[in-house]
Design a protein around this motif. Structure first.
Motif, mmCIF file in Angstrom:
data_model
loop_
_atom_site.group_PDB
_atom_site.id
_atom_site.type_symbol
_atom_site.label_atom_id
_atom_site.label_comp_id
_atom_site.label_asym_id
_atom_site.label_seq_id
_atom_site.Cartn_x
_atom_site.Cartn_y
_atom_site.Cartn_z
ATOM 1 N N GLY A 181 -17.245 -5.337 25.263
ATOM 2 C CA GLY A 181 -16.429 -4.656 26.253
ATOM 3 C C GLY A 181 -15.066 -5.289 26.453
ATOM 4 N N ILE A 182 -14.516 -5.122 27.646
ATOM 5 C CA ILE A 182 -13.203 -5.676 27.983
ATOM 6 C C ILE A 182 -13.411 -7.098 28.505
ATOM 7 C CG2 ILE A 182 -11.077 -5.352 29.293
ATOM 8 C CD1 ILE A 182 -11.736 -3.103 27.269
ATOM 9 N N LYS A 183 -13.127 -8.064 27.683
ATOM 10 C CA LYS A 183 -13.477 -9.451 27.992
ATOM 11 C C LYS A 183 -12.728 -9.995 29.202
ATOM 12 C CE LYS A 183 -14.919 -10.479 23.256
ATOM 13 N NZ LYS A 183 -14.911 -9.065 22.862
ATOM 14 N N SER A 184 -11.466 -9.592 29.397
ATOM 15 C CA SER A 184 -10.705 -10.081 30.551
ATOM 16 C C SER A 184 -11.229 -9.518 31.862
ATOM 17 C CB SER A 184 -9.222 -9.722 30.392
ATOM 18 O OG SER A 184 -9.025 -8.333 30.550
ATOM 19 N N MET A 185 -12.113 -8.520 31.771
ATOM 20 C CA MET A 185 -12.711 -7.912 32.966
ATOM 21 C C MET A 185 -14.207 -8.217 33.017
ATOM 22 S SD MET A 185 -10.677 -4.251 32.931
ATOM 23 C CE MET A 185 -11.508 -3.640 34.402
ATOM 24 N N GLY A 186 -14.595 -9.350 32.437
ATOM 25 C CA GLY A 186 -15.984 -9.770 32.507
ATOM 26 C C GLY A 186 -16.929 -8.947 31.656
ATOM 27 N N GLY A 187 -16.399 -8.333 30.586
ATOM 28 C CA GLY A 187 -17.253 -7.535 29.709
ATOM 29 C C GLY A 187 -17.428 -6.107 30.168
ATOM 30 N N ALA A 188 -16.496 -5.608 30.957
ATOM 31 C CA ALA A 188 -16.582 -4.223 31.439
ATOM 32 C C ALA A 188 -16.679 -3.252 30.267
ATOM 33 C CB ALA A 188 -15.358 -3.883 32.288
ATOM 34 N N LYS A 189 -17.520 -2.251 30.405
ATOM 35 C CA LYS A 189 -17.715 -1.260 29.357
ATOM 36 C C LYS A 189 -16.816 -0.053 29.595
ATOM 37 C CE LYS A 189 -21.070 -3.406 27.162
ATOM 38 N NZ LYS A 189 -21.013 -4.703 27.841
ATOM 39 N N LEU A 190 -16.368 0.562 28.500
ATOM 40 C CA LEU A 190 -15.583 1.790 28.589
ATOM 41 C C LEU A 190 -16.523 2.983 28.714
ATOM 42 C CD1 LEU A 190 -12.865 1.248 25.817
ATOM 43 C CD2 LEU A 190 -12.696 0.786 28.271
#
Length: 420
Positions: free
Chosen positions: A70-79
């Protein structure tokens, strides 16, 4: 030893509770939240095959990104992609854009392929201060309104027209032969009108005469009357702007009528980049047709980018043929979104807009479309966008312009042999 008063115990207990609650809040805020991205695409109607190819490309990229953490700068947030069907209708596209922004609360919107939909929908997104990443739409004015939330990685109409005439100029210089007159035959919405206006401007500057200037309403059932005009005006080169269903019908009737254009039909993407177009027509009917491509189809397989290679495999498994311009744009769009989210570190629309404005991508799957760089100017246009011109040779599209992009053994057919 001094005893502790009951009030002190209460104060300590309250402080401990506050610290615990604070810790829980911090933990909750650190939890990765899904990021909803809206997509407005023509999933039904005349441009449905193109919209669905873009959708599959986007889904492929989302799956890759989420599987990679996911988005690593957001703690692994998924799209989380949310797809809306514009039906190629401006009013539907605008309504779906508003729904995605106000009800689904998407972080940003990607779309909408059709210029006639993208132009009003981006105006709405601008009013709502919601970032919009253009996919496919080329109408010049989309990025010429001093908007701050609209970004276009692909060509605008001026670039497409310039590339077509650059290719004609180059072939004329290489062979000493070329057209003096150019015909224009185009669908009558924003895309066709914008492209024809640019061709007319550039043709005049370069000394070409426009012998035919003919628009038609989309989804026409017969082109007999227009074919009579083409035959009567005798353009030496013919520029065609058409979505898939119209391009199929026109191509069939053009060949049935036996119309001869010595320096060829020059199609500006649209239907002529759609694999479904080539499934519906005989290779003989498109032999030597020129196509302004948004994607260099004959050398994409040479890429060494692992994510792009994997995207091609996934796209092929999902749709039954190798990735093309529209699937490639879907992949690229999502990786541009990922790049901006990583740098923003948040799905906040204002911070995401600022991150998009600062985009400068020089490697990776966002460049699967063939661009060397994606960097937006003050109007949100990627000035590094470009296409190529191919010519159909024996059932394959082979790049002929720029000359540096030709594969070994590719020789343009110019002029075309007369019909027998």
């Amino acid at each position: 030893m001094q005893s502790t008063k009951p009030g002190a115990f209460r104060a300590l207990a309250m402080a401990a509770t506050a610290m615990a609650l604070g810790g829980l809040c911090a933990l909750a805020s650190a939890q990765a939240k899904d990021v909803k991205i809206g997509f407005v695409l023509p999933l039904s109607g005349g441009a449905a095959t193109i919209g669905n190819q873009t959708k599959v490309g986007a889904e492929v990229a989302v799956a890759q990104i989420n599987a990679a953490g996911g988005i690593k700068s957001m703690g692994g947030a998924k799209l989380v992609p949310l797809f809306a069907d514009s039906q190629s209708k401006p009013d539907v596209g605008v309504a779906e854009t508003e729904r995605l922004i106000t009800r689904e609360n998407v972080a940003m919107v990607v779309g909408a392929y059709n210029s006639g939909v993208t132009f009003p929908a981006t105006e709405l997104a601008e009013r709502y201060k919601t970032p919009w990443l253009v996919t496919g739409a080329v109408k010049d004015e989309i990025t010429e309104r001093n908007f701050k939330y609209v970004f276009r990685p692909n060509n605008k109409a001026t670039y497409d027209a310039r590339e077509q005439l650059d290719a004609i100029d180059m072939l004329k210089k290489e062979t000493g032969k070329g057209p003096k007159t150019i015909g224009l035959f185009y669908e009558g919405t924003d895309w066709g009108r914008s492209h024809s206006a640019n061709v007319k401007k550039l043709a005049k500057e370069r000394g070409y005469q426009i012998s035919l200037d003919e628009s038609y309403p989309p989804n026409q059932s017969d082109f007999s009357a227009q074919l009579l005009k083409i035959r009567a005006t005798k353009p030496e080169a013919l520029i065609v702007v058409a979505y898939t269903p119209d391009h199929i019908l026109f191509t069939r009737q053009f060949n049935e009528a036996g119309v001869y254009v010595p320096y060829g039909v020059h199609s500006v993407g649209g239907g002529s980049e759609d694999p479904n177009f080539y499934k519906a027509v005989s290779p003989k009917t498109v032999e030597n047709m020129f196509v302004q491509e948004d994607f260099q189809i004959d050398i994409m397989r040479a890429t060494k980018d692992a994510a792009s290679i994997d995207a091609d495999k996934r796209f092929t498994a999902a749709i039954g043929y190798s990735i093309n311009a529209y699937g490639g744009q879907g992949v690229s769009n999502v990786y541009i979104v990922k790049d901006a989210l990583e740098r923003a570190g948040t799905a906040d629309r204002e911070k995401l807009r600022a991150a998009l404005a600062a985009t400068d991508i020089t490697s990776g799957p966002a460049l699967i479309t063939g661009y060397e760089r994606i960097k937006f100017d003050e109007n949100g246009q990627n000035t590094f966008a470009h296409g190529v011109i191919s010519q159909n040779h024996g059932g394959e599209r082979r790049t002929v312009w720029p000359a540096a992009n030709r594969l070994a053994g590719v020789t343009p057919v110019w002029p075309l042999p007369e019909r027998r």
